[in-house]
Motif scaffolding. Structure first.
Motif, PDB file in Angstrom:
ATOM      1  N   MET A   1      89.332  61.281  47.320  1.00  0.00           N
ATOM      2  CA  MET A   1      90.395  62.236  47.013  1.00  0.00           C
ATOM      3  C   MET A   1      89.840  63.494  46.378  1.00  0.00           C
ATOM      4  SD  MET A   1      93.856  61.712  44.775  1.00  0.00           S
ATOM      5  CE  MET A   1      94.501  60.571  45.978  1.00  0.00           C
ATOM      6  N   ALA A   2      88.716  63.398  45.632  1.00  0.00           N
ATOM      7  CA  ALA A   2      88.168  64.554  44.936  1.00  0.00           C
ATOM      8  C   ALA A   2      87.850  65.687  45.891  1.00  0.00           C
ATOM      9  CB  ALA A   2      86.926  64.145  44.160  1.00  0.00           C
ATOM     10  N   LYS A   3      87.513  65.352  47.144  1.00  0.00           N
ATOM     11  CA  LYS A   3      87.172  66.390  48.103  1.00  0.00           C
ATOM     12  C   LYS A   3      88.415  67.059  48.676  1.00  0.00           C
ATOM     13  CE  LYS A   3      82.824  64.242  49.553  1.00  0.00           C
ATOM     14  NZ  LYS A   3      82.056  63.697  50.684  1.00  0.00           N
ATOM     15  N   ARG A   4      89.564  66.406  48.550  1.00  0.00           N
ATOM     16  CA  ARG A   4      90.777  66.924  49.181  1.00  0.00           C
ATOM     17  C   ARG A   4      91.729  67.581  48.203  1.00  0.00           C
ATOM     18  NH1 ARG A   4      93.541  62.036  51.686  1.00  0.00           N
ATOM     19  NH2 ARG A   4      92.519  60.933  49.997  1.00  0.00           N
ATOM     20  N   ILE A   5      91.627  67.241  46.921  1.00  0.00           N
ATOM     21  CA  ILE A   5      92.622  67.715  45.969  1.00  0.00           C
ATOM     22  C   ILE A   5      91.962  68.068  44.641  1.00  0.00           C
ATOM     23  CG2 ILE A   5      93.185  65.365  45.236  1.00  0.00           C
ATOM     24  CD1 ILE A   5      96.079  66.346  44.864  1.00  0.00           C
ATOM     25  N   THR A   6      92.353  69.204  44.091  1.00  0.00           N
ATOM     26  CA  THR A   6      91.911  69.596  42.758  1.00  0.00           C
ATOM     27  C   THR A   6      93.142  70.004  41.950  1.00  0.00           C
ATOM     28  OG1 THR A   6      91.533  71.882  43.484  1.00  0.00           O
ATOM     29  CG2 THR A   6      89.635  70.371  43.529  1.00  0.00           C
ATOM     30  N   PHE A   7      93.053  69.808  40.641  1.00  0.00           N
ATOM     31  CA  PHE A   7      94.154  70.167  39.739  1.00  0.00           C
ATOM     32  C   PHE A   7      93.701  71.272  38.803  1.00  0.00           C
ATOM     33  CE2 PHE A   7      95.108  65.720  40.860  1.00  0.00           C
ATOM     34  CZ  PHE A   7      96.392  65.882  41.335  1.00  0.00           C
ATOM     35  N   HIS A   8      94.586  72.208  38.586  1.00  0.00           N
ATOM     36  CA  HIS A   8      94.298  73.349  37.720  1.00  0.00           C
ATOM     37  C   HIS A   8      95.474  73.483  36.750  1.00  0.00           C
ATOM     38  CE1 HIS A   8      91.205  74.559  40.718  1.00  0.00           C
ATOM     39  NE2 HIS A   8      92.103  74.084  41.568  1.00  0.00           N
ATOM     40  N   ASP A   9      95.266  73.103  35.499  1.00  0.00           N
ATOM     41  CA  ASP A   9      96.332  73.130  34.500  1.00  0.00           C
ATOM     42  C   ASP A   9      96.186  74.375  33.627  1.00  0.00           C
ATOM     43  OD1 ASP A   9      98.332  72.656  32.722  1.00  0.00           O
ATOM     44  OD2 ASP A   9      97.521  70.768  31.934  1.00  0.00           O
ATOM     45  N   HIS A  10      97.094  75.323  33.816  1.00  0.00           N
ATOM     46  CA  HIS A  10      97.074  76.553  33.016  1.00  0.00           C
ATOM     47  C   HIS A  10      97.898  76.415  31.737  1.00  0.00           C
ATOM     48  CE1 HIS A  10      94.988  79.275  35.892  1.00  0.00           C
ATOM     49  NE2 HIS A  10      95.394  78.360  36.744  1.00  0.00           N
ATOM     50  N   LYS A  11      98.359  75.184  31.474  1.00  0.00           N
ATOM     51  CA  LYS A  11      99.088  74.871  30.248  1.00  0.00           C
ATOM     52  C   LYS A  11     100.123  75.956  29.926  1.00  0.00           C
ATOM     53  CE  LYS A  11      95.124  72.316  28.445  1.00  0.00           C
ATOM     54  NZ  LYS A  11      95.628  71.034  28.942  1.00  0.00           N
ATOM     55  N   PRO A  12     101.127  76.069  30.787  1.00  0.00           N
ATOM     56  CA  PRO A  12     102.082  77.174  30.652  1.00  0.00           C
ATOM     57  C   PRO A  12     102.855  77.122  29.340  1.00  0.00           C
ATOM     58  CG  PRO A  12     102.851  75.563  32.263  1.00  0.00           C
ATOM     59  CD  PRO A  12     101.438  75.203  31.934  1.00  0.00           C
ATOM     60  N   LYS A  13     102.609  78.098  28.500  1.00  0.00           N
ATOM     61  CA  LYS A  13     103.265  78.177  27.191  1.00  0.00           C
ATOM     62  C   LYS A  13     103.695  79.607  26.892  1.00  0.00           C
ATOM     63  CE  LYS A  13     102.485  73.825  26.049  1.00  0.00           C
ATOM     64  NZ  LYS A  13     103.576  72.841  25.871  1.00  0.00           N
ATOM     65  N   ALA A  14     104.090  80.344  27.934  1.00  0.00           N
ATOM     66  CA  ALA A  14     104.456  81.743  27.712  1.00  0.00           C
ATOM     67  C   ALA A  14     105.542  81.854  26.632  1.00  0.00           C
ATOM     68  CB  ALA A  14     104.942  82.372  29.019  1.00  0.00           C
ATOM     69  N   LEU A  15     106.481  80.971  26.652  1.00  0.00           N
ATOM     70  CA  LEU A  15     107.499  80.889  25.617  1.00  0.00           C
ATOM     71  C   LEU A  15     107.756  79.408  25.382  1.00  0.00           C
ATOM     72  CD1 LEU A  15     109.605  82.424  23.832  1.00  0.00           C
ATOM     73  CD2 LEU A  15     111.221  82.105  25.721  1.00  0.00           C
ATOM     74  N   SER A  16     107.496  78.937  24.152  1.00  0.00           N
ATOM     75  CA  SER A  16     107.664  77.511  23.891  1.00  0.00           C
ATOM     76  C   SER A  16     109.136  77.143  23.963  1.00  0.00           C
ATOM     77  CB  SER A  16     107.103  77.153  22.517  1.00  0.00           C
ATOM     78  OG  SER A  16     107.968  77.609  21.494  1.00  0.00           O
ATOM     79  N   LEU A  17     109.376  75.867  24.204  1.00  0.00           N
ATOM     80  CA  LEU A  17     110.756  75.392  24.269  1.00  0.00           C
ATOM     81  C   LEU A  17     111.467  75.670  22.953  1.00  0.00           C
ATOM     82  CD1 LEU A  17     113.043  73.880  25.658  1.00  0.00           C
ATOM     83  CD2 LEU A  17     111.986  71.730  24.935  1.00  0.00           C
ATOM     84  N   GLN A  18     110.803  75.424  21.839  1.00  0.00           N
ATOM     85  CA  GLN A  18     111.442  75.659  20.546  1.00  0.00           C
ATOM     86  C   GLN A  18     111.791  77.134  20.358  1.00  0.00           C
ATOM     87  OE1 GLN A  18     110.423  73.405  16.847  1.00  0.00           O
ATOM     88  NE2 GLN A  18     109.598  75.380  16.177  1.00  0.00           N
ATOM     89  N   GLU A  19     110.874  78.029  20.706  1.00  0.00           N
ATOM     90  CA  GLU A  19     111.162  79.461  20.608  1.00  0.00           C
ATOM     91  C   GLU A  19     112.328  79.852  21.501  1.00  0.00           C
ATOM     92  OE1 GLU A  19     106.684  81.253  19.726  1.00  0.00           O
ATOM     93  OE2 GLU A  19     107.325  80.821  21.776  1.00  0.00           O
ATOM     94  N   ALA A  20     112.350  79.290  22.725  1.00  0.00           N
ATOM     95  CA  ALA A  20     113.421  79.624  23.659  1.00  0.00           C
ATOM     96  C   ALA A  20     114.770  79.150  23.142  1.00  0.00           C
ATOM     97  CB  ALA A  20     113.134  79.009  25.026  1.00  0.00           C
ATOM     98  N   VAL A  21     114.803  77.961  22.537  1.00  0.00           N
ATOM     99  CA  VAL A  21     116.057  77.428  22.002  1.00  0.00           C
ATOM    100  C   VAL A  21     116.549  78.296  20.856  1.00  0.00           C
ATOM    101  CG1 VAL A  21     117.084  75.486  20.762  1.00  0.00           C
ATOM    102  CG2 VAL A  21     115.630  75.069  22.757  1.00  0.00           C
ATOM    103  N   ILE A  22     115.662  78.640  19.942  1.00  0.00           N
ATOM    104  CA  ILE A  22     116.077  79.445  18.792  1.00  0.00           C
ATOM    105  C   ILE A  22     116.570  80.820  19.244  1.00  0.00           C
ATOM    106  CG2 ILE A  22     115.251  80.620  16.710  1.00  0.00           C
ATOM    107  CD1 ILE A  22     113.381  78.180  16.281  1.00  0.00           C
ATOM    108  N   GLN A  23     115.783  81.491  20.101  1.00  0.00           N
ATOM    109  CA  GLN A  23     116.193  82.802  20.589  1.00  0.00           C
ATOM    110  C   GLN A  23     117.496  82.717  21.382  1.00  0.00           C
ATOM    111  OE1 GLN A  23     113.123  84.927  22.719  1.00  0.00           O
ATOM    112  NE2 GLN A  23     111.566  84.478  21.181  1.00  0.00           N
ATOM    113  N   GLY A  24     117.584  81.701  22.252  1.00  0.00           N
ATOM    114  CA  GLY A  24     118.747  81.595  23.128  1.00  0.00           C
ATOM    115  C   GLY A  24     120.025  81.247  22.399  1.00  0.00           C
TER     116      GLY A  24
END
Length: 318
Positions: free
Chosen positions: A1-24
């Protein structure tokens, strides 16, 4: 599988859930961005929504993609790198892979675990296809891994996900797509059309209550991940077509007067007060073609599905 698939995690945190809840929840009116629907359970619930009989877009779009696959391939050519923001379960791209014969496929999604499961299932089904699964908030960036083969690109954005953007932010997103696919790139996009509001209201209020569970799951996620003092049973799902704005709106409606608390903040709700969780804009072909006029995309072809309920558009990048 390593030859067919790779994972790239950019750890999306542009706006945290807590920040979004408070602002929203401090906003007037109260709102929470729809991208936070998609934790693992939310992604699974959305996949279940797509199986409900009232929710017509998936069936019509899949029928169109199956019927038009050869014609699309003639227009795009083969051997492109396919980039799919918000790929989810990658169900629809399966209808095109054998005819488009891409050199690589780059599914992007904000839910990393769901993305991994979908990518693994895809490479089992298409063992010849290099898959570069990328966990990212695609509303902010579209990072294509450096390991992806060079060559012309095709962005694939089905499901009328463009409707979740306001017309202004849709233009910004399409401009970002244009920049990422380059001058020889193409975009294949599915867009929901304006129609009888009764059809739209039924689609977002399915009899099985799956859309309601999807909407309410946002509260469960917020409670689990931020510790907010909130009882999800004190809210209910509401969705309706706003003809003046040309969009379906989804809200969480407070059943009673209540106070939610998070990190020293107090959020007061009156009975019937709502949290606006999602918009889904609908477009006539003329409106959508006009929307793309200033972002560097030129219409190559468009198709309307059964009873003009859904549209597919193919654009070239200049």
């Amino acid at each position: 599988m390593a030859k067919r698939i790779t994972f790239h995690d950019h750890k999306p945190k542009a706006l945290s859930l807590q920040e979004a809840v408070i602002q929203g929840l401090l906003g007037k009116p109260k709102s929470i961005p729809p991208k936070f629907f998609y934790d693992e359970r939310g992604s699974a619930l959305f996949a279940a929504i797509c199986e409900q009989p009232e929710y017509y877009p998936p069936d019509i779009e899949q029928a169109m993609l199956g019927r038009l696959a050869e014609e699309i391939a003639e227009l795009t050519g083969t051997g492109r790198v396919i980039v799919e923001p918000g790929a989810g379960s990658a169900a629809k791209i399966r209808l095109l892979l054998d005819v488009l014969k891409p050199t690589a496929y780059v599914p992007m999604d904000i839910s990393c675990e769901f993305l991994k499961e979908a990518a693994c299932a895809l490479v089992d089904e298409f063992p010849w296809l290099p898959v570069h699964a990328t966990c990212v908030d695609f509303t902010h960036s579209l990072p294509i891994p450096e390991t992806v083969s060079t060559g012309p690109r095709l962005a694939f954005f089905p499901g009328s996900s463009i409707g979740n953007f306001t017309p202004e932010t849709a233009c910004q997103f399409l401009a970002m797509v244009h920049d990422k696919i380059g001058r020889d790139g193409m975009l294949l996009i599915g867009v929901d059309t304006k129609k009888d509001p009764r059809i739209l209201d039924a689609a977002y209020n399915d009899a099985a209550g799956v859309t309601a569970a999807f909407n309410l799951n946002l509260l469960h996620r917020i409670r689990n991940e931020t510790g907010i003092e909130c009882n999800p049973q004190n809210f209910e799902h509401r969705a309706f077509y706003n003809g003046d704005q040309g969009r379906v709106e989804m809200h969480l409606v407070s059943r009673c007067r209540q106070t939610l608390r998070l990190n020293g903040y107090r959020f007061e709700f009156g009975e019937g007060e709502t949290v606006h969780t999602e918009n889904s804009y609908k477009y006539t072909p003329e409106e959508f073609i006009a929307l793309t006029a200033n972002v560097g995309l030129d219409l190559q072809q468009f198709w309307l599905g059964e009873q003009d309920l859904f549209a597919l558009y193919l654009f070239g990048s200049r």
